[in-house]
Design an enzyme around this catalytic site. Structure first.
Site, PDB file in Angstrom:
ATOM      1  N   ARG A  35      -6.194 -11.557   9.136  1.00  0.00           N
ATOM      2  CA  ARG A  35      -5.064 -12.349   8.786  1.00  0.00           C
ATOM      3  C   ARG A  35      -5.476 -13.809   9.631  1.00  0.00           C
ATOM      4  O   ARG A  35      -4.588 -14.656   8.215  1.00  0.00           O
ATOM      5  CB  ARG A  35      -4.139 -11.945   9.209  1.00  0.00           C
ATOM      6  CG  ARG A  35      -4.227 -10.272   8.617  1.00  0.00           C
ATOM      7  CD  ARG A  35      -3.618  -9.127   8.800  1.00  0.00           C
ATOM      8  NE  ARG A  35      -2.889  -8.747   7.955  1.00  0.00           N
ATOM      9  CZ  ARG A  35      -2.360  -6.526   8.109  1.00  0.00           C
ATOM     10  NH1 ARG A  35      -2.084  -6.876   9.321  1.00  0.00           N
ATOM     11  NH2 ARG A  35      -2.647  -5.731   7.333  1.00  0.00           N
ATOM     12  N   LYS A 218      -4.217  11.905  -0.409  1.00  0.00           N
ATOM     13  CA  LYS A 218      -2.753  12.485  -1.464  1.00  0.00           C
ATOM     14  C   LYS A 218      -2.548  11.847  -2.698  1.00  0.00           C
ATOM     15  O   LYS A 218      -2.655  11.066  -2.567  1.00  0.00           O
ATOM     16  CB  LYS A 218      -1.530  12.782  -0.764  1.00  0.00           C
ATOM     17  CG  LYS A 218      -1.184  13.044   0.790  1.00  0.00           C
ATOM     18  CD  LYS A 218      -0.077  13.114   1.191  1.00  0.00           C
ATOM     19  CE  LYS A 218       0.216  13.681   2.903  1.00  0.00           C
ATOM     20  NZ  LYS A 218       1.413  13.471   3.292  1.00  0.00           N
ATOM     21  N   GLY A 374      -5.381  -0.908   2.607  1.00  0.00           N
ATOM     22  CA  GLY A 374      -6.222   0.079   4.202  1.00  0.00           C
ATOM     23  C   GLY A 374      -6.965   0.226   3.987  1.00  0.00           C
ATOM     24  O   GLY A 374      -8.580  -0.624   4.780  1.00  0.00           O
ATOM     25  N   GLY A 397      -0.043  -1.684   0.493  1.00  0.00           N
ATOM     26  CA  GLY A 397       1.504  -1.178   0.122  1.00  0.00           C
ATOM     27  C   GLY A 397       1.300  -2.536  -0.712  1.00  0.00           C
ATOM     28  O   GLY A 397       1.999  -1.544  -2.476  1.00  0.00           O
TER      29      GLY A 397
HETATM   30  P1  AMP Z   1      -4.547   7.136   2.125  1.00  0.00           P
HETATM   31  O1  AMP Z   1      -4.129   6.655   3.272  1.00  0.00           O
HETATM   32  O2  AMP Z   1      -3.292   7.764   0.978  1.00  0.00           O
HETATM   33  O3  AMP Z   1      -5.779   5.874   1.286  1.00  0.00           O
HETATM   34  O4  AMP Z   1      -5.574   8.406   2.517  1.00  0.00           O
HETATM   35  C1  AMP Z   1      -7.217   7.407   3.529  1.00  0.00           C
HETATM   36  C2  AMP Z   1      -6.888   8.592   3.971  1.00  0.00           C
HETATM   37  O5  AMP Z   1      -7.695   9.670   3.487  1.00  0.00           O
HETATM   38  C3  AMP Z   1      -8.130   8.238   5.090  1.00  0.00           C
HETATM   39  O6  AMP Z   1      -8.477   8.661   6.468  1.00  0.00           O
HETATM   40  C4  AMP Z   1      -9.641   9.641   4.793  1.00  0.00           C
HETATM   41  O7  AMP Z   1      -9.608  10.388   5.781  1.00  0.00           O
HETATM   42  C5  AMP Z   1      -8.616  10.203   4.494  1.00  0.00           C
HETATM   43  N1  AMP Z   1      -9.161  11.590   3.284  1.00  0.00           N
HETATM   44  C6  AMP Z   1     -10.243  11.306   2.293  1.00  0.00           C
HETATM   45  N2  AMP Z   1     -10.395  12.756   2.062  1.00  0.00           N
HETATM   46  C7  AMP Z   1     -10.198  13.712   2.552  1.00  0.00           C
HETATM   47  C8  AMP Z   1     -10.147  14.646   2.904  1.00  0.00           C
HETATM   48  N3  AMP Z   1     -11.212  15.362   1.758  1.00  0.00           N
HETATM   49  N4  AMP Z   1      -9.562  15.619   3.724  1.00  0.00           N
HETATM   50  C9  AMP Z   1      -8.597  15.081   4.529  1.00  0.00           C
HETATM   51  N5  AMP Z   1      -8.294  13.445   4.331  1.00  0.00           N
HETATM   52  C10 AMP Z   1      -9.018  12.956   3.967  1.00  0.00           C
END
Ligand code: AMP
Length: 416
Positions: A35, A218, A374, A397
């Site tokens: 950064r 999610k 991220g 974000g």
């Molecule tokens: P996000 O912040 O929503 O982009 O999610 C990123 C996180 O999703 C990472 O830390 C991954 O470890 C987690 N992730 C990805 N696939 C899976 C999965 N199948 N089960 C649990 N966590 C997951």
């Protein structure tokens, strides 16, 4: 709005909102200076022109209170090294008028963490939203936020916002401060301009086919962006943890995989919408399942619709990856946000690496590839591919909100 390219900073004091929210180790040493380096083109231009630099940033979440753990004094030396000159430090960002006044061309002053003052974020502290007095406190805080922003503005002749990472926040230093400069004396920095251009490439100047890869944990946190992308993409790959919400929604047995049970209808709706819009929706077909949430868990490859009891999908399987790759390699515009699995565990990072490799190959063939948010940035860094894609965004974000089509307050305030 002025343009940083055409502006001559000679003899001017510039207050620059940077994003120096860098990670520190337990001894307060910077562990990743990306950064700081990201802001250098803007900072060097101002100094090379003969201007004076006043740098302001937040670090961490001190919640409106002074906390040495989040002091920017810890990064002063790193900033000095990056700029190749001495950096003065003001240990109270709201009482730096004298220090700012005394600055000569070529000098640099770093202000203490803006978030030591609740006025920076502009939210009342120590009062619950449910409290009947909250509305009054919020109104009073907005007024003191204006005063705080006015104080910051008083230090300088010109305002530059180069902090893309916080551009989605309407804070004193990212937006309100701009009200105290006229059009000719406020502008975006080079990093901001690059980020805005990268988002434009994805949203406006689209070369086809356009493939978006959305992963992560999610559906709920990505729904806004998925819906907006549905209007624009040719191929939409949905992978990562959300795979299992889609599988369950379609009647699959997903074992103990991550799943949002209240989003099953939403998943079906996304499938329906993709069909209506002629978007090629690519969902996970098989996965690498594990008998525990651990790098050393036993593994098995199975259909996402038939995961054994007690097992959970932690990465995309080989058939899914082949389909994902088929949609990535021929693409001319690519957006990647979110890993295909738990990439933090080396044994479940294969899918994310395959995606990164396919994006690198497509980029070599002339695609514009934007990686942002991220974890996908952490992925390309982990595999060492950051310099083989078109653009790696510094915004998490902020990038997602920009791609959702939202106007970012930090940009709007300067353009106003
Ligand atoms: P996000 O912040 O929503 O982009 O999610 C990123 C996180 O999703 C990472 O830390 C991954 O470890 C987690 N992730 C990805 N696939 C899976 C999965 N199948 N089960 C649990 N966590 C997951």
């Amino acid at each position: 709005m002025a343009s940083i390219d055409n502006y001559n900073f000679d003899g001017k004091k510039a207050i620059v909102r940077v994003d120096f929210n860098v990670p520190l180790d337990e001894n307060g040493h910077v562990t990743d200076d990306t950064r700081i380096r990201g802001a250098l083109p803007t900072l060097k231009k101002i100094l090379d022109d003969g201007g004076t630099l006043i740098l302001m940033s937040h670090m961490g979440k001190p919640k409106g209170k002074v906390n040495p753990k989040f002091s920017l004094a810890q990064i002063r030396e790193d900033v000095a090294k990056a700029l190749g000159r001495d950096v003065k430090f003001a240990d109270d960002c709201a009482k730096a008028a004298e220090a700012a006044k005394d600055l000569k061309p070529g000098e640099v002053l770093l202000l203490e963490n803006l978030r030591f003052y609740p006025e920076e974020e502009g939210k009342p502290v120590g009062i619950d939203k449910a409290d009947p007095a909250y509305a009054e406190a919020a109104k009073a805080m907005k007024e003191s936020q204006k005063e705080f922003a006015k104080t910051l503005a008083s230090y300088a002749d010109v305002y530059v916002n180069d902090a893309f990472g916080t551009a989605h926040r309407k804070h004193a230093s990212t937006a309100v401060v701009a009200d105290y400069f006229d059009d000719d004396h406020k502008m975006l920095g080079f990093l901001m301009e690059k980020e805005v251009q990268a988002v434009d490439n994805i949203l406006k100047d689209i070369k086809r086919p356009f493939t978006a890869i959305m992963g992560g944990s999610k559906v709920s946190t990505k729904i806004g962006i998925i819906e907006n992308l549905m209007e624009k993409v040719d191929n939409l790959i949905l992978c990562g943890g959300m795979t299992y919400t889609f599988a369950k929604a379609q009647g699959g047995k997903i074992g103990t995989s991550i799943c949002e049970d209240d989003k099953l209808d939403l998943a079906l709706d996304i499938i329906k919408k993709a069909k209506e819009k002629g978007v090629n929706l690519v969902l996970g077909f098989d996965c690498v399942a594990a008998d525990a949430f651990s790098n050393d868990a036993h593994q098995t490859v199975c259909s996402v619709m038939d995961i054994p009891e007690g097992w959970q999908g932690l990465d995309a399987g080989p058939v899914s990856l082949a389909e994902f790759t088929n949609a990535i390699i021929p693409a001319k515009t690519i957006l990647w946000n979110g890993p295909t699995g738990v990439f933090e565990f080396d044994n479940f990072a294969t899918g994310s690496k395959v995606i990164a490799e396919a994006i690198v190959e497509a980029t070599k063939n002339g695609a514009f590839s934007l990686i942002g948010g991220g974890d996908s940035v952490a992925c390309v860094n982990k595999f060492g591919f950051a310099d083989q894609v078109s653009y790696v965004s510094t915004g998490g974000g902020a990038l997602l909100e920009a791609i959702e089509g939202k106007v970012l307050p930090g940009i709007a305030a300067v353009k106003k």
